[in-house]
Write a protein that holds these residues in place. Structure first.
Motif, PDB file in Angstrom:
ATOM      1  N   ASP A  51      11.830  -2.437  10.279  1.00  0.00           N
ATOM      2  CA  ASP A  51      12.693  -3.613  10.195  1.00  0.00           C
ATOM      3  C   ASP A  51      12.337  -4.440   8.963  1.00  0.00           C
ATOM      4  N   PHE A  52      11.038  -4.623   8.739  1.00  0.00           N
ATOM      5  CA  PHE A  52      10.581  -5.394   7.585  1.00  0.00           C
ATOM      6  C   PHE A  52      11.073  -4.759   6.284  1.00  0.00           C
ATOM      7  N   LEU A  53      10.896  -3.452   6.156  1.00  0.00           N
ATOM      8  CA  LEU A  53      11.285  -2.765   4.923  1.00  0.00           C
ATOM      9  C   LEU A  53      12.792  -2.832   4.701  1.00  0.00           C
ATOM     10  N   GLU A  54      13.548  -2.757   5.786  1.00  0.00           N
ATOM     11  CA  GLU A  54      14.998  -2.868   5.645  1.00  0.00           C
ATOM     12  C   GLU A  54      15.396  -4.262   5.194  1.00  0.00           C
ATOM     13  N   ARG A  55      14.752  -5.275   5.777  1.00  0.00           N
ATOM     14  CA  ARG A  55      15.084  -6.658   5.437  1.00  0.00           C
ATOM     15  C   ARG A  55      14.747  -7.002   3.991  1.00  0.00           C
ATOM     16  N   CYS A  56      13.694  -6.375   3.451  1.00  0.00           N
ATOM     17  CA  CYS A  56      13.326  -6.703   2.068  1.00  0.00           C
ATOM     18  C   CYS A  56      13.909  -5.711   1.061  1.00  0.00           C
ATOM     19  N   GLY A  57      14.864  -4.905   1.523  1.00  0.00           N
ATOM     20  CA  GLY A  57      15.609  -4.066   0.605  1.00  0.00           C
ATOM     21  C   GLY A  57      14.871  -2.856   0.069  1.00  0.00           C
ATOM     22  N   GLN A  58      13.846  -2.396   0.800  1.00  0.00           N
ATOM     23  CA  GLN A  58      13.087  -1.227   0.343  1.00  0.00           C
ATOM     24  C   GLN A  58      13.524   0.005   1.141  1.00  0.00           C
ATOM     25  N   GLY A  59      14.779   0.397   0.939  1.00  0.00           N
ATOM     26  CA  GLY A  59      15.337   1.511   1.692  1.00  0.00           C
ATOM     27  C   GLY A  59      14.642   2.827   1.426  1.00  0.00           C
ATOM     28  N   ALA A  60      14.308   3.087   0.163  1.00  0.00           N
ATOM     29  CA  ALA A  60      13.643   4.353  -0.172  1.00  0.00           C
ATOM     30  C   ALA A  60      12.272   4.432   0.486  1.00  0.00           C
ATOM     31  N   LEU A  61      11.538   3.315   0.477  1.00  0.00           N
ATOM     32  CA  LEU A  61      10.218   3.298   1.110  1.00  0.00           C
ATOM     33  C   LEU A  61      10.370   3.433   2.626  1.00  0.00           C
TER      34      LEU A  61
ATOM     35  N   ILE B 285       0.828  -1.206   0.000  1.00  0.00           N
ATOM     36  CA  ILE B 285       0.000   0.000   0.000  1.00  0.00           C
ATOM     37  C   ILE B 285       0.863   1.257   0.000  1.00  0.00           C
ATOM     38  N   LEU B 286       1.857   1.305   0.873  1.00  0.00           N
ATOM     39  CA  LEU B 286       2.661   2.512   1.032  1.00  0.00           C
ATOM     40  C   LEU B 286       3.610   2.719  -0.139  1.00  0.00           C
TER      41      LEU B 286
ATOM     42  N   ARG C 153       2.755   7.572  -6.059  1.00  0.00           N
ATOM     43  CA  ARG C 153       1.800   8.580  -6.517  1.00  0.00           C
ATOM     44  C   ARG C 153       2.098   9.979  -5.977  1.00  0.00           C
ATOM     45  N   GLY C 154       3.154  10.131  -5.242  1.00  0.00           N
ATOM     46  CA  GLY C 154       3.466  11.460  -4.740  1.00  0.00           C
ATOM     47  C   GLY C 154       3.312  11.591  -3.257  1.00  0.00           C
ATOM     48  N   GLY C 155       2.731  10.566  -2.650  1.00  0.00           N
ATOM     49  CA  GLY C 155       2.817  10.340  -1.225  1.00  0.00           C
ATOM     50  C   GLY C 155       2.446  11.438  -0.257  1.00  0.00           C
ATOM     51  N   ARG C 156       1.165  11.686  -0.040  1.00  0.00           N
ATOM     52  CA  ARG C 156       0.798  12.581   1.064  1.00  0.00           C
ATOM     53  C   ARG C 156       0.976  11.846   2.394  1.00  0.00           C
ATOM     54  N   PRO C 157       1.219  12.579   3.495  1.00  0.00           N
ATOM     55  CA  PRO C 157       1.395  11.930   4.805  1.00  0.00           C
ATOM     56  C   PRO C 157       0.164  11.111   5.202  1.00  0.00           C
TER      57      PRO C 157
ATOM     58  N   ASP D 129      12.660   5.091   4.217  1.00  0.00           N
ATOM     59  CA  ASP D 129      12.912   6.509   4.488  1.00  0.00           C
ATOM     60  C   ASP D 129      11.628   7.331   4.365  1.00  0.00           C
ATOM     61  N   TRP D 130      10.808   6.995   3.383  1.00  0.00           N
ATOM     62  CA  TRP D 130       9.542   7.708   3.179  1.00  0.00           C
ATOM     63  C   TRP D 130       8.610   7.475   4.372  1.00  0.00           C
ATOM     64  N   VAL D 131       8.538   6.228   4.846  1.00  0.00           N
ATOM     65  CA  VAL D 131       7.688   5.909   5.988  1.00  0.00           C
ATOM     66  C   VAL D 131       8.147   6.682   7.221  1.00  0.00           C
ATOM     67  N   LYS D 132       9.442   6.756   7.445  1.00  0.00           N
ATOM     68  CA  LYS D 132       9.965   7.493   8.596  1.00  0.00           C
ATOM     69  C   LYS D 132       9.607   8.975   8.504  1.00  0.00           C
ATOM     70  N   ARG D 133       9.594   9.495   7.292  1.00  0.00           N
ATOM     71  CA  ARG D 133       9.388  10.929   7.096  1.00  0.00           C
ATOM     72  C   ARG D 133       7.920  11.325   7.015  1.00  0.00           C
ATOM     73  N   GLU D 134       7.091  10.494   6.395  1.00  0.00           N
ATOM     74  CA  GLU D 134       5.739  10.896   6.013  1.00  0.00           C
ATOM     75  C   GLU D 134       4.628  10.232   6.810  1.00  0.00           C
ATOM     76  N   THR D 135       4.947   9.368   7.777  1.00  0.00           N
ATOM     77  CA  THR D 135       3.902   8.696   8.545  1.00  0.00           C
ATOM     78  C   THR D 135       4.130   8.886  10.044  1.00  0.00           C
ATOM     79  N   THR D 136       3.061   8.765  10.807  1.00  0.00           N
ATOM     80  CA  THR D 136       3.146   8.663  12.261  1.00  0.00           C
ATOM     81  C   THR D 136       2.456   7.380  12.696  1.00  0.00           C
ATOM     82  N   SER D 137       2.791   6.908  13.897  1.00  0.00           N
ATOM     83  CA  SER D 137       2.214   5.669  14.425  1.00  0.00           C
ATOM     84  C   SER D 137       1.867   5.860  15.900  1.00  0.00           C
ATOM     85  N   PRO D 138       0.793   6.599  16.195  1.00  0.00           N
ATOM     86  CA  PRO D 138       0.425   6.803  17.601  1.00  0.00           C
ATOM     87  C   PRO D 138       0.004   5.493  18.261  1.00  0.00           C
ATOM     88  N   SER D 139       0.344   5.366  19.529  1.00  0.00           N
ATOM     89  CA  SER D 139      -0.136   4.216  20.300  1.00  0.00           C
ATOM     90  C   SER D 139      -1.538   4.508  20.816  1.00  0.00           C
ATOM     91  N   CYS D 140      -2.312   3.471  21.016  1.00  0.00           N
ATOM     92  CA  CYS D 140      -3.643   3.650  21.590  1.00  0.00           C
ATOM     93  C   CYS D 140      -4.008   2.435  22.429  1.00  0.00           C
TER      94      CYS D 140
END
Length: 459
Positions: A178-188, A145-146, A152-156, A190-201
């Motif tokens: 960790d998953f993205l690093e293991r499967c070699g998706q470094g660019a994705l 998905i991500l 597509r230009g990736g809004r947050p 970096d994008w996830v780190k920059r453009e997403t948040t993961s609040p706990s609930c």
């Protein structure tokens, strides 16, 4: 244009919890958000097909401990996505700019994490996803998905775990990166780190698997045949860290608590509610009982749960220098009252599942803190001792139901009971106990607690 929440995991809990909060917001006249929801696996296809035929509409039945029933018409799920192995429609929705939150309920076992937030790459489902397989885990699905969203230009977007996992946002995020690093998706990555948040609930509502009598009562109450009703207790709670990347519904208008940190709430809930729930289910199964409310009618089982919270959990969570903001004794009593609701008909089978995730997630932290404080842990040790005997029943083929556990390796359990010292092998299992595996204090407490459990079973 409506803003969208894409929810992955179209089960009963989501439909009795998160979808209800949005429904209540719609009832106040705020229709600015809607839900699209679907499954990332092919199971539960019958309920999803029924929901699709009903245009996402269904009835929620709630019941109080006094037996008062209420029926709500839920229409907040605007699109039900039928399962397909490619997840094409889920990918398209998740990549669409109108989707601002991607939430998910995949159970605590669905994260495949150890106590250090590390992914288990040896698990067959994770291994398949890392090889670019069928994307059957939350990580594989979100990677697909991500990646399309980024293309597509990736809004947050906010990635919101709604499972009973301590620090669920933080731990999920560690597993995802960790998953993205293991499967070699470094660019994705970096994008996830920059453009997403993961609040706990922290989420809470007892939601049994619907039985045929629920549909029968619903049809009498509402006057139409609902093929996909859900049933839950009247109590509901949602505490969310207010850290969203692209806006959120005004959930605080309908009773959700938006906070800076969810830590105190989730510790109380996971240790008092979730661990006690499992304690009752394992003990009740050992006694041949079927329902959680029946378990509480057994004085010995009730004592196991009450003493565990009173003797060990409360001193750990409300110690000198770190007082809890929660009335822990009051919360304990509320939890036991809710579990005693005879109208919920909550099965031991449902609550007993995923013990190999619940020991390290729900129970080991209290053991660890008792050891650090140098205090006895007679009460908390009963819980893993119950699970040990529960596993013996499974190993011997004596469980009266099918046991589901997303991370249990059957060979490990068979090895426990083939060992000369089965309880010692259980105490030494790193998957259950992490850095506590083989600890002398754990072993001593468990052996004593095991004698109590054997006496309970014989009584």
């Amino acid at each position: 244009m409506s803003q969208r929440i894409l929810h992955l995991g179209l089960g009963s809990f989501h439909r009795a919890h998160q979808a209800v909060y949005l429904q209540n917001l719609h009832a106040l006249g705020d229709g600015s958000w809607t839900i699209a929801a679907g499954n990332i696996r092919g199971d539960a296809s019958e309920a999803a097909a029924a929901l699709t035929a009903q245009g996402g509409r269904y009835t929620l039945e709630t019941v109080t401990p006094q037996g008062e029933r209420r029926y709500e018409d839920i229409t907040s799920i605007g699109e039900v996505v039928p399962f397909e192995p490619s997840l094409a429609r889920l990918v398209a929705l998740g990549a669409d700019a109108a989707t601002r939150i991607i939430s998910f309920t995949v159970t605590e076992a669905g994260y495949f994490l150890d106590q250090h937030n590390r992914l288990d790459p040896s698990h067959p489902d994770i291994a398949a996803d890392l090889k670019g397989g069928a994307a059957c885990t939350i990580y594989g699905a979100l990677a697909a998905i991500l990646a399309e969203r980024m293309r597509r230009g990736g809004r947050p977007v906010t990635l919101l775990s709604c499972d009973n996992l301590r620090s669920n946002g933080e731990r999920f995020r560690g597993g995802m990166l960790d998953f993205l690093e293991r499967c070699g998706q470094g660019a994705l990555r970096d994008w996830v780190k920059r453009e997403t948040t993961s609040p706990s609930c922290m989420v809470d509502r007892i939601t049994p698997r619907p039985t045929p009598d629920v549909a029968h009562r619903v049809e009498i109450a509402v006057g139409w045949h609902d093929a996909a009703p859900v049933m839950a207790e009247s109590f509901i709670q949602w505490v969310i860290e207010d850290h969203f990347a692209a806006g959120r519904p005004a959930w605080e208008r309908v009773g959700a608590e938006l906070v800076a940190s969810v830590h105190a709430h989730e510790e109380a809930k996971i240790r008092i509610l979730n661990a006690t729930h499992s304690c009752l289910a394992w003990a009740g199964t050992l006694k041949g009982l079927r329902y959680i409310h029946e378990d509480l009618q057994d004085p010995a089982i009730r004592c196991f749960g009450f003493d565990y919270v009173t003797d060990d959990v409360i001193p750990c969570l409300n110690g000198p220098g770190h007082p809890s903001p929660i009335d822990l004794a009051g919360y304990r009593d509320l939890v036991l009252e809710r579990f005693g609701n005879p109208y919920i008909q909550d099965l031991n089978q449902r609550v007993a599942m995923d013990g190999f995730s619940k020991i390290p997630g729900f129970i080991a932290p209290t053991v660890r803190e008792c050891i650090a404080l140098g205090k006895p842990m007679d009460a908390v040790a009963v819980l893993p001792a119950l699970f040990f005997e529960f596993l013996r029943m499974w190993n011997d083929g004596r469980l009266p139901y099918r046991y589901e556990d997303g991370v249990m390796n059957p060979a490990d359990v068979q090895a426990f009971f083939a060992a000369p010292d089965a309880l010692g092998a259980f105490c030494g299992h790193t998957g259950l106990w992490g850095d506590l595996a083989g600890h002398s204090a754990l072993g001593t407490a468990l052996r004593s607690a095991h004698l109590r459990v054997l006496a309970f079973m014989a009584g």
